[in-house]
Design a protein around this motif. Structure first.
Motif, PDB file in Angstrom:
ATOM      1  N   ALA A  49       0.820  -1.212   0.000  1.00  0.00           N
ATOM      2  CA  ALA A  49       0.000   0.000   0.000  1.00  0.00           C
ATOM      3  C   ALA A  49       0.855   1.263   0.000  1.00  0.00           C
ATOM      4  O   ALA A  49       1.976   1.272   0.506  1.00  0.00           O
ATOM      5  N   GLY A  50       0.280   2.294  -0.562  1.00  0.00           N
ATOM      6  CA  GLY A  50       0.934   3.597  -0.577  1.00  0.00           C
ATOM      7  C   GLY A  50       0.674   4.356   0.708  1.00  0.00           C
ATOM      8  O   GLY A  50       0.131   3.822   1.682  1.00  0.00           O
ATOM      9  N   ALA A  51       1.011   5.638   0.708  1.00  0.00           N
ATOM     10  CA  ALA A  51       0.859   6.474   1.900  1.00  0.00           C
ATOM     11  C   ALA A  51      -0.603   6.572   2.338  1.00  0.00           C
ATOM     12  O   ALA A  51      -0.893   6.771   3.517  1.00  0.00           O
ATOM     13  N   ASP A  52      -1.539   6.419   1.383  1.00  0.00           N
ATOM     14  CA  ASP A  52      -2.974   6.507   1.713  1.00  0.00           C
ATOM     15  C   ASP A  52      -3.530   5.193   2.265  1.00  0.00           C
ATOM     16  O   ASP A  52      -4.723   5.098   2.558  1.00  0.00           O
ATOM     17  N   GLY A  53      -2.660   4.170   2.410  1.00  0.00           N
ATOM     18  CA  GLY A  53      -3.119   2.890   2.951  1.00  0.00           C
ATOM     19  C   GLY A  53      -3.802   2.008   1.927  1.00  0.00           C
ATOM     20  O   GLY A  53      -4.382   0.984   2.270  1.00  0.00           O
ATOM     21  N   ARG A  54      -3.769   2.419   0.657  1.00  0.00           N
ATOM     22  CA  ARG A  54      -4.433   1.648  -0.393  1.00  0.00           C
ATOM     23  C   ARG A  54      -3.413   1.159  -1.427  1.00  0.00           C
ATOM     24  O   ARG A  54      -2.375   1.783  -1.623  1.00  0.00           O
ATOM     25  N   CYS A  55      -3.726   0.049  -2.065  1.00  0.00           N
ATOM     26  CA  CYS A  55      -2.856  -0.496  -3.113  1.00  0.00           C
ATOM     27  C   CYS A  55      -3.024   0.327  -4.387  1.00  0.00           C
ATOM     28  O   CYS A  55      -4.153   0.582  -4.801  1.00  0.00           O
ATOM     29  N   PRO A  56      -1.907   0.751  -5.014  1.00  0.00           N
ATOM     30  CA  PRO A  56      -2.017   1.543  -6.240  1.00  0.00           C
ATOM     31  C   PRO A  56      -2.762   0.820  -7.370  1.00  0.00           C
ATOM     32  O   PRO A  56      -3.546   1.421  -8.080  1.00  0.00           O
ATOM     33  N   THR A  57      -2.521  -0.495  -7.517  1.00  0.00           N
ATOM     34  CA  THR A  57      -3.218  -1.289  -8.534  1.00  0.00           C
ATOM     35  C   THR A  57      -3.450  -2.684  -7.971  1.00  0.00           C
ATOM     36  O   THR A  57      -2.943  -3.022  -6.905  1.00  0.00           O
ATOM     37  N   GLU A  58      -4.173  -3.511  -8.725  1.00  0.00           N
ATOM     38  CA  GLU A  58      -4.409  -4.900  -8.304  1.00  0.00           C
ATOM     39  C   GLU A  58      -3.114  -5.695  -8.244  1.00  0.00           C
ATOM     40  O   GLU A  58      -3.040  -6.712  -7.553  1.00  0.00           O
ATOM     41  N   ARG A  59      -2.082  -5.256  -8.969  1.00  0.00           N
ATOM     42  CA  ARG A  59      -0.809  -5.990  -8.988  1.00  0.00           C
ATOM     43  C   ARG A  59      -0.082  -5.918  -7.646  1.00  0.00           C
ATOM     44  O   ARG A  59       0.841  -6.685  -7.408  1.00  0.00           O
ATOM     45  N   GLU A  60      -0.501  -4.992  -6.770  1.00  0.00           N
ATOM     46  CA  GLU A  60       0.120  -4.889  -5.438  1.00  0.00           C
ATOM     47  C   GLU A  60      -0.543  -5.812  -4.420  1.00  0.00           C
ATOM     48  O   GLU A  60      -0.293  -5.714  -3.230  1.00  0.00           O
ATOM     49  N   SER A  97      15.117  -3.979  -0.030  1.00  0.00           N
ATOM     50  CA  SER A  97      15.862  -3.104  -0.948  1.00  0.00           C
ATOM     51  C   SER A  97      15.148  -2.943  -2.289  1.00  0.00           C
ATOM     52  O   SER A  97      15.460  -2.041  -3.049  1.00  0.00           O
ATOM     53  N   LYS A  98      14.172  -3.816  -2.580  1.00  0.00           N
ATOM     54  CA  LYS A  98      13.470  -3.753  -3.865  1.00  0.00           C
ATOM     55  C   LYS A  98      12.068  -3.151  -3.756  1.00  0.00           C
ATOM     56  O   LYS A  98      11.372  -3.053  -4.764  1.00  0.00           O
ATOM     57  N   VAL A  99      11.631  -2.801  -2.544  1.00  0.00           N
ATOM     58  CA  VAL A  99      10.275  -2.270  -2.384  1.00  0.00           C
ATOM     59  C   VAL A  99      10.194  -0.924  -3.121  1.00  0.00           C
ATOM     60  O   VAL A  99      11.005  -0.038  -2.878  1.00  0.00           O
ATOM     61  N   PRO A 100       9.241  -0.781  -4.051  1.00  0.00           N
ATOM     62  CA  PRO A 100       9.126   0.473  -4.797  1.00  0.00           C
ATOM     63  C   PRO A 100       8.932   1.681  -3.885  1.00  0.00           C
ATOM     64  O   PRO A 100       8.342   1.569  -2.802  1.00  0.00           O
ATOM     65  N   ALA A 101       9.443   2.823  -4.332  1.00  0.00           N
ATOM     66  CA  ALA A 101       9.415   4.037  -3.504  1.00  0.00           C
ATOM     67  C   ALA A 101       7.995   4.468  -3.126  1.00  0.00           C
ATOM     68  O   ALA A 101       7.788   5.070  -2.077  1.00  0.00           O
ATOM     69  N   ASN A 102       7.005   4.154  -3.979  1.00  0.00           N
ATOM     70  CA  ASN A 102       5.628   4.583  -3.694  1.00  0.00           C
ATOM     71  C   ASN A 102       4.915   3.681  -2.695  1.00  0.00           C
ATOM     72  O   ASN A 102       3.786   3.954  -2.304  1.00  0.00           O
TER      73      ASN A 102
END
Length: 193
Positions: A49-60, A97-102
């Motif tokens: 999840a991003g800063a808003d607590g939600r997954c950006p897309t279904e792929r997350e 180390s691979k977790v995306p920045a978002n």
């Protein structure tokens, strides 16, 4: 010695382990001794999840139908259909180390497959735990025993890894949901089919 957490406790993973990169999140459980007429199939999942607590897309959403995130940061080691035996029933590997920045947090959940049809819930499950292992040393860093606080829930947010001031921390959540996987997906902003 691992740090044993209680519900609601938070602990830094990287502060005392500055080189920590690869961790394994092991989830385990036992089924209470009675017959509901159907096997229990519990499933571990991870929501990135991003800063808003939600997954950006279904792929997350990482689960038995999508075992690895495209970044390689999170990998589900496969579905255990019975949960029999000691130790971890399902494992999810995370390469910090691979977790995306978002991505700000990775939530680990357990759901009961087909719970409504099978008349099953977490009141029938015992000894559920989550543990975090440093993959480079095999050392168990954190352990969280969920206790017996559940009754009619069919999904649990076990805990989450989250980024805070450049450090990775773990929050022992242990909160239950009714409505199984669909409820969890809704909570993390994913349209469940």
């Amino acid at each position: 010695m691992p740090i044993n957490l209680s519900k609601g406790q938070k602990v830094s993973l990287t502060k005392g382990n500055p080189g920590l990169r690869k961790i394994m999140v092991g989830l385990g459980w036992d089924i209470n001794a009675f017959d509901s007429g159907a096997d229990f199939d519990l499933d571990a999942s991870a929501f990135l999840a991003g800063a808003d607590g939600r997954c950006p897309t279904e792929r997350e959403f990482i689960f038995y139908g999508n075992l690895e995130h495209s970044s390689g940061a999170v990998k589900h080691m496969g579905d255990n259909l019975t949960g029999e035996g000691d130790g971890d029933d399902e494992q999810i590997e995370v390469d910090l180390s691979k977790v995306p920045a978002n991505i700000e947090k990775i939530a680990f959940t357990v759901t009961i497959y087909d719970a409504e049809t099978r008349h099953q819930n977490f009141g029938q499950v015992s000894n559920a735990f989550c543990r975090i292992v440093d993959e480079s040393t095999g050392a168990e860093l954190v352990r969280f025993d969920l206790g017996e606080d559940f009754s009619i829930e069919t999904a649990i947010v076990v805990g989450e890894l989250y980024k805070h001031n450049g450090e990775w921390k773990f929050n022992a959540i242990g909160s239950g949901f009714q409505g199984g996987l669909a409820a969890l997906c809704g909570h993390y902003g994913i349209d469940a089919e």
